[in-house]
Design a protein around this motif. Structure first.
Motif, PDB file in Angstrom:
ATOM      1  N   THR A 724      66.673 -84.272  58.118  1.00 19.97           N
ATOM      2  CA  THR A 724      65.418 -84.783  58.307  1.00 19.97           C
ATOM      3  C   THR A 724      65.265 -86.237  58.606  1.00 19.97           C
ATOM      4  N   HIS A 725      65.990 -87.025  57.738  1.00 23.80           N
ATOM      5  CA  HIS A 725      66.261 -88.567  57.885  1.00 23.80           C
ATOM      6  C   HIS A 725      66.595 -88.739  59.304  1.00 23.80           C
ATOM      7  N   GLU A 726      67.590 -88.288  59.655  1.00 24.48           N
ATOM      8  CA  GLU A 726      68.395 -88.495  61.026  1.00 24.48           C
ATOM      9  C   GLU A 726      67.302 -88.267  62.090  1.00 24.48           C
ATOM     10  N   ILE A 727      66.649 -87.200  62.074  1.00 24.71           N
ATOM     11  CA  ILE A 727      65.489 -86.997  63.080  1.00 24.71           C
ATOM     12  C   ILE A 727      64.482 -87.837  63.115  1.00 24.71           C
ATOM     13  N   GLY A 728      64.074 -88.339  61.973  1.00 27.32           N
ATOM     14  CA  GLY A 728      63.074 -89.172  61.764  1.00 27.32           C
ATOM     15  C   GLY A 728      63.536 -90.618  62.666  1.00 27.32           C
ATOM     16  N   VAL A 729      64.640 -90.930  62.255  1.00 27.64           N
ATOM     17  CA  VAL A 729      65.199 -92.143  62.992  1.00 27.64           C
ATOM     18  C   VAL A 729      65.328 -91.681  64.500  1.00 27.64           C
ATOM     19  N   ARG A 730      65.539 -90.955  64.851  1.00 32.75           N
ATOM     20  CA  ARG A 730      65.578 -90.519  66.447  1.00 32.75           C
ATOM     21  C   ARG A 730      64.288 -90.488  66.958  1.00 32.75           C
ATOM     22  N   LEU A 731      63.369 -90.049  66.278  1.00 30.33           N
ATOM     23  CA  LEU A 731      61.824 -89.871  66.880  1.00 30.33           C
ATOM     24  C   LEU A 731      61.128 -91.382  66.857  1.00 30.33           C
ATOM     25  N   ALA A 732      61.800 -92.264  65.779  1.00 25.76           N
ATOM     26  CA  ALA A 732      61.219 -93.626  65.717  1.00 25.76           C
ATOM     27  C   ALA A 732      61.708 -94.473  66.680  1.00 25.76           C
ATOM     28  N   LEU A 733      62.974 -94.186  67.131  1.00 29.59           N
ATOM     29  CA  LEU A 733      63.563 -94.849  68.388  1.00 29.59           C
ATOM     30  C   LEU A 733      63.249 -94.251  69.542  1.00 29.59           C
ATOM     31  N   GLY A 734      62.235 -93.457  69.795  1.00 31.92           N
ATOM     32  CA  GLY A 734      61.851 -93.219  71.093  1.00 31.92           C
ATOM     33  C   GLY A 734      62.129 -91.560  71.746  1.00 31.92           C
ATOM     34  N   ALA A 735      62.897 -91.144  70.593  1.00 33.67           N
ATOM     35  CA  ALA A 735      63.269 -89.702  71.176  1.00 33.67           C
ATOM     36  C   ALA A 735      61.811 -88.572  71.096  1.00 33.67           C
ATOM     37  N   GLN A 736      61.968 -87.753  72.222  1.00 29.05           N
ATOM     38  CA  GLN A 736      60.742 -86.923  72.196  1.00 29.05           C
ATOM     39  C   GLN A 736      60.826 -85.603  71.445  1.00 29.05           C
ATOM     40  N   GLY A 737      59.935 -84.973  71.237  1.00 28.18           N
ATOM     41  CA  GLY A 737      59.945 -83.709  70.281  1.00 28.18           C
ATOM     42  C   GLY A 737      60.920 -82.714  71.492  1.00 28.18           C
ATOM     43  N   ARG A 738      60.793 -82.645  72.623  1.00 28.97           N
ATOM     44  CA  ARG A 738      61.517 -81.743  73.301  1.00 28.97           C
ATOM     45  C   ARG A 738      63.241 -81.989  73.014  1.00 28.97           C
ATOM     46  N   ASP A 739      63.580 -83.348  72.959  1.00 30.50           N
ATOM     47  CA  ASP A 739      64.863 -83.801  72.827  1.00 30.50           C
ATOM     48  C   ASP A 739      65.428 -83.228  71.678  1.00 30.50           C
ATOM     49  N   VAL A 740      64.607 -83.471  70.347  1.00 34.54           N
ATOM     50  CA  VAL A 740      64.851 -82.675  69.062  1.00 34.54           C
ATOM     51  C   VAL A 740      65.006 -81.360  69.167  1.00 34.54           C
ATOM     52  N   LEU A 741      64.063 -80.650  69.798  1.00 35.26           N
ATOM     53  CA  LEU A 741      64.095 -79.317  69.893  1.00 35.26           C
ATOM     54  C   LEU A 741      65.311 -78.851  70.703  1.00 35.26           C
ATOM     55  N   ARG A 742      65.694 -79.447  71.763  1.00 31.54           N
ATOM     56  CA  ARG A 742      66.893 -78.980  72.625  1.00 31.54           C
ATOM     57  C   ARG A 742      68.165 -79.308  71.764  1.00 31.54           C
ATOM     58  N   MET A 743      68.309 -80.388  70.981  1.00 32.28           N
ATOM     59  CA  MET A 743      69.246 -80.659  70.065  1.00 32.28           C
ATOM     60  C   MET A 743      69.534 -79.511  69.197  1.00 32.28           C
ATOM     61  N   VAL A 744      68.447 -78.942  68.134  1.00 33.83           N
ATOM     62  CA  VAL A 744      68.614 -78.167  67.148  1.00 33.83           C
ATOM     63  C   VAL A 744      68.882 -76.861  67.862  1.00 33.83           C
ATOM     64  N   VAL A 745      68.143 -76.274  68.860  1.00 30.87           N
ATOM     65  CA  VAL A 745      68.379 -75.123  69.316  1.00 30.87           C
ATOM     66  C   VAL A 745      69.930 -75.057  69.948  1.00 30.87           C
ATOM     67  N   GLY A 746      70.175 -76.113  70.641  1.00 32.05           N
ATOM     68  CA  GLY A 746      71.708 -76.216  71.098  1.00 32.05           C
ATOM     69  C   GLY A 746      72.548 -75.881  70.025  1.00 32.05           C
ATOM     70  N   GLU A 747      72.558 -76.492  68.868  1.00 28.35           N
ATOM     71  CA  GLU A 747      73.730 -76.321  68.038  1.00 28.35           C
ATOM     72  C   GLU A 747      73.673 -75.118  67.524  1.00 28.35           C
ATOM     73  N   GLY A 748      72.674 -74.438  67.288  1.00 30.69           N
ATOM     74  CA  GLY A 748      72.480 -72.958  66.673  1.00 30.69           C
ATOM     75  C   GLY A 748      73.043 -72.203  67.799  1.00 30.69           C
ATOM     76  N   LEU A 749      72.810 -72.268  69.110  1.00 28.99           N
ATOM     77  CA  LEU A 749      73.441 -71.576  70.312  1.00 28.99           C
ATOM     78  C   LEU A 749      74.880 -71.585  70.336  1.00 28.99           C
ATOM     79  N   ARG A 750      75.313 -72.888  70.123  1.00 30.91           N
ATOM     80  CA  ARG A 750      76.806 -72.972  70.131  1.00 30.91           C
ATOM     81  C   ARG A 750      77.563 -72.251  68.943  1.00 30.91           C
ATOM     82  N   VAL A 751      76.967 -72.038  67.887  1.00 30.83           N
ATOM     83  CA  VAL A 751      77.458 -71.504  66.812  1.00 30.83           C
ATOM     84  C   VAL A 751      77.489 -69.925  67.101  1.00 30.83           C
ATOM     85  N   VAL A 752      76.537 -69.449  67.678  1.00 29.53           N
ATOM     86  CA  VAL A 752      76.304 -68.061  68.045  1.00 29.53           C
ATOM     87  C   VAL A 752      77.129 -67.798  69.269  1.00 29.53           C
ATOM     88  N   GLY A 753      77.284 -68.695  70.332  1.00 23.80           N
ATOM     89  CA  GLY A 753      78.292 -68.215  71.404  1.00 23.80           C
ATOM     90  C   GLY A 753      79.398 -67.944  71.052  1.00 23.80           C
TER      91      GLY A 753
END
Length: 819
Positions: A724-753
C-alpha cells in the motif's frame, strides 16, 4: 503434556478470534477431506472390506476363472492344499410365492460345503449337509432380510415349506443378519443345493438336445459356469496352492482333451479373497478406483495449498506476537509446535465436517448405484473409513501447516518488535515467494483436474453421438425368464412363439422379437468360432454371441448387408444357420463372400451351421469398444429359458409397456414380470460408469476452479495490502490508476501463467492414463487443452482485478501514512 494442553487452549482461542479465517479454512478442508472419505468408502466397500460373517477371509482364495462341475469335483478330490473347496452358480433370480403376486428374489445354487468353507454358521436352524448335495431333496437356506421382510421374523419358519419357482422347499436354516454371499452389492436372499439345478431348470437338463451348450450343466465338462472358492490349509501359501492346482489342471486337460476346451484350464490362477468382488471384475474395478482416488487426492492438495496460503497471510499479521514469544524464551521447536497445533485443530474440524459431507455424498453414490448390479453396496462409515478420515486429517494438518510454521518460527526479533516493515522486507519477500509457490501448485493441480474433467465431459457428449448399430428410439425391452416356472424346452418354445404373436398384434406395435442378451447390457457371451475347412494351425476365433428370434434384425433396426435374417422356419429340425457381422465375415473369409459358408460354434467336432446373412457391425458390450467379431444363432435352434422381449413401437414405447406386460401375465399369471426398459434407457445405463466419472470430475473440477480463484484472490489481496505504501508513492509521483491496475493484474497473471504451463505439461502425461475410459476423444484433445487454460486465465484475471481495482483507487495521502 501441560505445555501441549496450553498450546491446544491457545490455538482454540486464536481460531475463535478469527472466525472468518477459521470458517474459510475449515470449509476448504471439509470439501477436500469429505470427498476423499466418500470415494474411499466406495473403494473400501468394493475392494477392501472383508465380507461380513466370513471366518478368516485371509485364508480364502478365488479361482480366477469359472469351472465346470465335473472339473470342480476333480479339483476338490485331488487338491490336498485346501481345507475345503466350494462352488456357486453366481447370482440367479427366482420366483418366490408368498401369497400375493409372485416376486423376483436373488439367490444362487451352491455346493453343500458352501457355508462351512466360508466359516458361516446359521443364525437359526442349520446350513447344508453332505446329503443335500447327493440327493434332490428340496431344501433352502434363506437370508435374515427375507425372513424378516417376507415372513415377519416368524421363529417357526425353520422346518416349514416355502414355494420357489412353483416348487415346495423346506427351510432348513436362516443365514446370519449381515451375510450376503461372496460378492458385494449382489444381495442374495436364498441359497439352494447345486443338486437342485436340474430340478429347477428342466430345459437345461441332460435330456435337452440340439445346440444348447448349457444342456446338462452338471454333467458337461466343457461348460464353465461355477465360481470356485477354496480355504487354504494353515501354513500353505497361495503360491504353493496355485502350483499344485496348475499341476491338477494340466492332468485334467490331458485326460479330457476333447472336452476341456477352455484355455483357463491350462493355468489355474488363485486370487486372494480380499474384498467381496469377483476376480473377473477386479481387473476392471482397480483402474477406476485408482483414478477416483487420484482425482480426489488432487482436490485435497489444492485445498491444502489454499489453507497454507491463508496461514502464511495470517502469520504476517502475527509476526510481532511471534517475536515477543521468542524474546521471552520460546524455542523454535515450541513455536513450530504451536503453529502445528493450530493447523491440526483446523484439519480436525475439517475432518469432522468432511465426515458429515461424506454421509450426504455416499447417499448420492448409493442413489446412482441403485440402477446398477451393485444396488446393495454397503457404504457405511465403518472403522476403516473412520481410520482413513482420521489419517487424512492428521496428514493434511501437517502438510499445510508445516511450511508456514517453519517460516514464521524464525522472525528477526529486533525488527519485528520495532514494527519496522521495511527492515523486515526480506522476510516478507520470502513469505511472498512461498505464497506464490502455493498458488502455482494450486493452479497446476487445477489444470490437471479441469483438463481431466473436460475430457470426460466431452467424452460423454461423444458417447451420445456414437452409433450403437441399432435403432435406439421407439424400442422397448422386457426380460422374461421361463426358468422361474420350470418350463421344459418344448413348452418354452411354444410360449415364446405365442407371446410374440400376441404382442405383434397389439395396436401401436410394429414388430417384436426376443434375444438372449441385450446389446450394451450387463451380460455378454462369447463363443469359439471355427470355419469349415480350417486347419489346426488356423485355430478358433473368439466372437461375441447372441441367440435371437425371428424378425430380430428388423425389430432392432440392425442393417443386414447381405443375405437374410432368421424366420420361424429356422427351427431345430431345419438345417442350422447363423448370421455373422461384417468383422467376423472379413476375419474368416477375407476377399470372399461369407454367404453360404459354414462355421461351428461347438468345436471341430460340432455341428456346422450355414451363414445366411451378414449384419452391419455394432456395439455389443460397450459403446467404446473396437469392432469385434459377432455371431447370431436363431433362438429356435439354440433355446434358452431366459430371454428378453424387444418391441418396436410406432410411438412412445412407454405407451405400450402396460399392454405388453398384460399379454405376458395373460399367458402365465404366476410368472413374475420384471420392469420394462426402453432401448434408450438401456444405452444410457451402459454409460453409467462414464456418466459418474464425468459428474465426479466435473464437480471436482468446479471445486478446484473455485479454490484456485480464492487462492489467487488471496495472494493478490495480500500483495496489495503489503505494498500500500509503495502504491501511494507511485500515485503521488504521477502514476495513473490504470498503471497500478495493469501492474497488479500482471503480477497475478504471471503467477497463474507459470502454474498453467506446468499443469499443461503434467496433463499431457497424466491424461494418457485415462485414454481407455474415453469415448471418441483423444487424451490430448486440442479443444480441451485450449479452453481450460483460457478458463483458468479468465478466473485468474477476475480474482486479480478485484483487489487491483481497489489498489488503483487508493488515496495517495492515506497510503503514504500506511505502515
Amino acid at each position: 503434556m501441560s505445555t501441549l494442553w496450553q498450546d491446544l487452549r491457545y490455538g482454540i482461542r486464536m481460531l475463535r478470534k478469527s472466525p472468518g479465517f477459521t470458517a474459510v479454512a475449515v470449509v476448504s478442508l471439509a470439501l477436500g477431506i469429505g470427498i476423499n472419505t466418500s470415494i474411499f468408502s466406495l473403494v473400501n466397500a468394493v475392494l477392501i472390506r472383508p465380507l461380513p460373517s466370513v471366518t478368516e477371509p485371509e485364508r480364502l482364495v478365488w479361482f480366477s476363472a469359472p469351472a465346470s462341475y465335473p472339473n470342480f469335483e476333480d479339483y476338490r478330490a485331488q487338491a490336498e492344499v485346501f481345507d475345503g473347496m466350494t462352488a456357486a452358480s453366481g447370482t440367479d433370480e427366482f420366483s418366490l410365492q408368498t401369497g400375493g403376486e409372485p416376486e423376483l428374489v436373488r439367490g444362487e445354487f451352491v455346493t453343500a460345503d458352501y457355508f462351512s468353507v466360508l466359516g458361516v454358521e446359521a443364525a437359526r436352524g442349520r446350513t447344508f449337509v453332505a446329503e443335500d448335495e447327493q440327493t434332490t431333496t428340496p431344501v433352502v437356506v434363506i437370508s435374515d432380510n427375507l425372513w424378516r421382510t417376507r415372513y415377519g421374523a416368524d421363529p417357526a419358519l425353520v422346518g416349514r415349506e416355502i414355494h420357489i419357482n412353483g416348487m415346495a422347499f423346506k427351510v432348513v436354516g436362516i443365514a446370519p443378519p449381515d451375510f450376503i454371499g461372496t460378492e458385494v452389492g449382489l444381495k442374495r436372499e436364498l441359497w439352494l443345493p447345486l443338486a437342485m439345478h436340474t430340478q429347477l431348470h428342466p430345459s437345461l437338463s441332460d435330456e435337452a438336445t440340439g445346440a444348447d451348450r448349457r444342456a446338462g450343466m452338471l454333467q458337461r465338462r466343457d461348460t464353465h459356469w461355477l465360481n470356485v472358492v477354496a480355504r487354504l490349509k494353515k501354513g500353505v501359501a497361495r503360491e504353493q496352492a496355485e502350483s499344485a492346482m496348475m499341476t491338477i489342471a494340466a492332468r485334467l486337460n490331458e485326460a479330457y482333451r476333447n472336452r476341456n476346451r477352455h484355455e483357463a484350464l491350462m493355468s489355474v490362477r488363485l486370487i486372494n479373497f480380499s474384498g467381496g468382488i469377483d476376480p473377473r471384475d477386479r481387473a476392471d474395478a482397480l483402474p477406476f478406483a485408482g483414478l477416483s482416488m487420484a482425482v480426489v487426492a488432487l482436490v485435497l492438495l489444492i485445498a491444502c495449498a489454499n489453507v497454507a496460503s491463508l496461514l502464511l497471510a495470517r502469520a504476517a499479521l502475527r509476526q510481532r506476537e511471534t517475536a515477543v514469544r521468542q524474546a521471552l524464551g520460546a524455542s523454535r521447536f515450541r513455536l513450530v509446535r504451536q503453529w502445528l497445533t493450530e493447523s491440526l485443530l483446523l484439519s480436525s474440524l475439517g475432518g469432522a465436517a468432511g465426515l458429515l459431507l461424506a454421509m450426504w455424498t455416499t447417499d448420492l453414490i448409493r442413489y446412482y448405484a441403485s440402477a446398477t448390479p451393485l444396488a446393495h453396496l454397503d457404504l457405511s462409515l465403518d472403522k476403516a473409513v473412520l481410520a482413513f478420515t482420521s489419517g487424512v486429517s492428521l496428514a493434511t494438518g501437517i502438510l499445510f501447516g508445516l511450511a508456514p510454521a517453519l517460516q514464521v518460527s524464525r522472525p528477526d526479533v529486533t525488527t519485528a518488535l520495532k514494527g519496522d516493515g521495511a527492515s523486515g522486507a526480506g522476510m516478507t519477500r520470502a513469505r511472498s515467494r512461498l505464497r506464490r509457490a502455493f498458488v502455482v501448485a494450486q493452479v497446476t493441480l487445477s489444470v490437471v483436474l479441469l483438463i481431466g474433467a473436460g475430457l470426460f465431459l466431452r467424452s460423454m457428449r461423444g458417447a451420445q453421438s456414437i452409433d450403437p448399430g441399432f435403432r435406439v428410439d421407439k424400442g422397448l425391452t422386457l426380460p422374461v425368464d421361463l426358468g422361474l416356472m420350470r418350463y421344459t424346452k418344448e413348452r418354452g418354445l411354444n410360449f415364446y412363439e405365442e407371446l410374440l404373436a400376441r404382442v405383434s398384434a397389439q395396436p401401436g406395435v410394429e414388430s417384436a422379437s426376443v434375444m438372449q442378451f441385450v446389446p450394451l447390457g450387463f451380460s455378454f457371451a462369447q463363443r469359439e468360432i471355427i470355419r469349415e475347412g480350417a486347419t489346426r494351425e488356423d485355430g478358433a476365433l473368439d466372437a461375441g454371441y447372441n441367440a435371437v428370434g425371428a424378425d430380430y434384425f428388423k425389430t432392432m433396426g440392425i442393417t443386414l448387408l447381405r443375405g437374410r435374417e432368421f424366420t420361424a422356419e429356422d427351427r431345430e429340425q431345419a438345417p442350422p444357420v447363423v448370421v455373422v457381422n461384417e468383422t467376423l465375415a472379413r476375419r474368416l473369409w477375407p476377399n470372399e463372400e461369407a454367404i453360404g459358408k459354414r462355421v461351428s460354434l461347438e468345436g471341430r467336432a460340432g455341428t456346422f451351421a450355414e451363414v445366411v446373412g451378414v449384419a452391419r457391425d455394432g456395439k455389443y458390450a460397450s459403446l467404446g469398444e473396437q469392432a469385434r467379431p459377432f455371431v447370431y444363432q436363431p433362438m429356435l435352434q439354440s433355446y434358452s429359458p431366459r430371454m428378453t422381449l424387444v418391441v418396436r413401437t410406432k410411438e412412445d414405447p412407454r405407451g405400450v409397456a402396460g399392454t405388453v406386460r398384460n399379454q405376458l401375465r395373460a399367458l402365465e399369471p404366476k410368472l413374475p414380470v420384471a420392469e420394462a426398459r426402453t432401448l434408450a434407457e438401456q444405452v444410457a445405463l451402459s454409460l453409467f460408469p462414464a456418466r459418474v466419472a464425468a459428474w465426479l470430475l466435473g464437480s471436482f473440477g468446479l471445486l478446484a476452479l473455485a479454490l484456485a480463484g480464492v487462492g489467487i484472490y488471496g495472494i493478490v489481496s495480500y500483495s496489495v495490502s503489503q505494498r500500500t505504501h509503495e502504491i501511494g508513492v507511485r500515485l503521488a509521483l504521477g502514476a495513473q490508476g490504470r498503471d497500478v491496475l495493469r501492474m497488479v493484474v500482471g503480477e497475478g497473471l504471471r503467477v497463474v501463467g507459470l502454474g498453467i504451463a506446468v499443469g499443461l505439461a503434467l496433463s499431457l502425461a497424466a491424461t494418457r492414463l485415462v485414454a481407455s475410459f474415453l469415448y471418441g476423444v483423444s487424451p490430448t484433445d486440442f479443444a480441451t487443452f485450449t479452453v481450460i487454460p483460457l478458463l483458468l486465465a479468465a478466473v485468474a484475471f477476475l480474482a486479480s482485478y478485484i483487489p487491483a481495482r481497489r489498489a488503483a483507487k487508493v488515496d495517495p495521502m492515506t497510503a503514504l501514512r500506511y505502515e
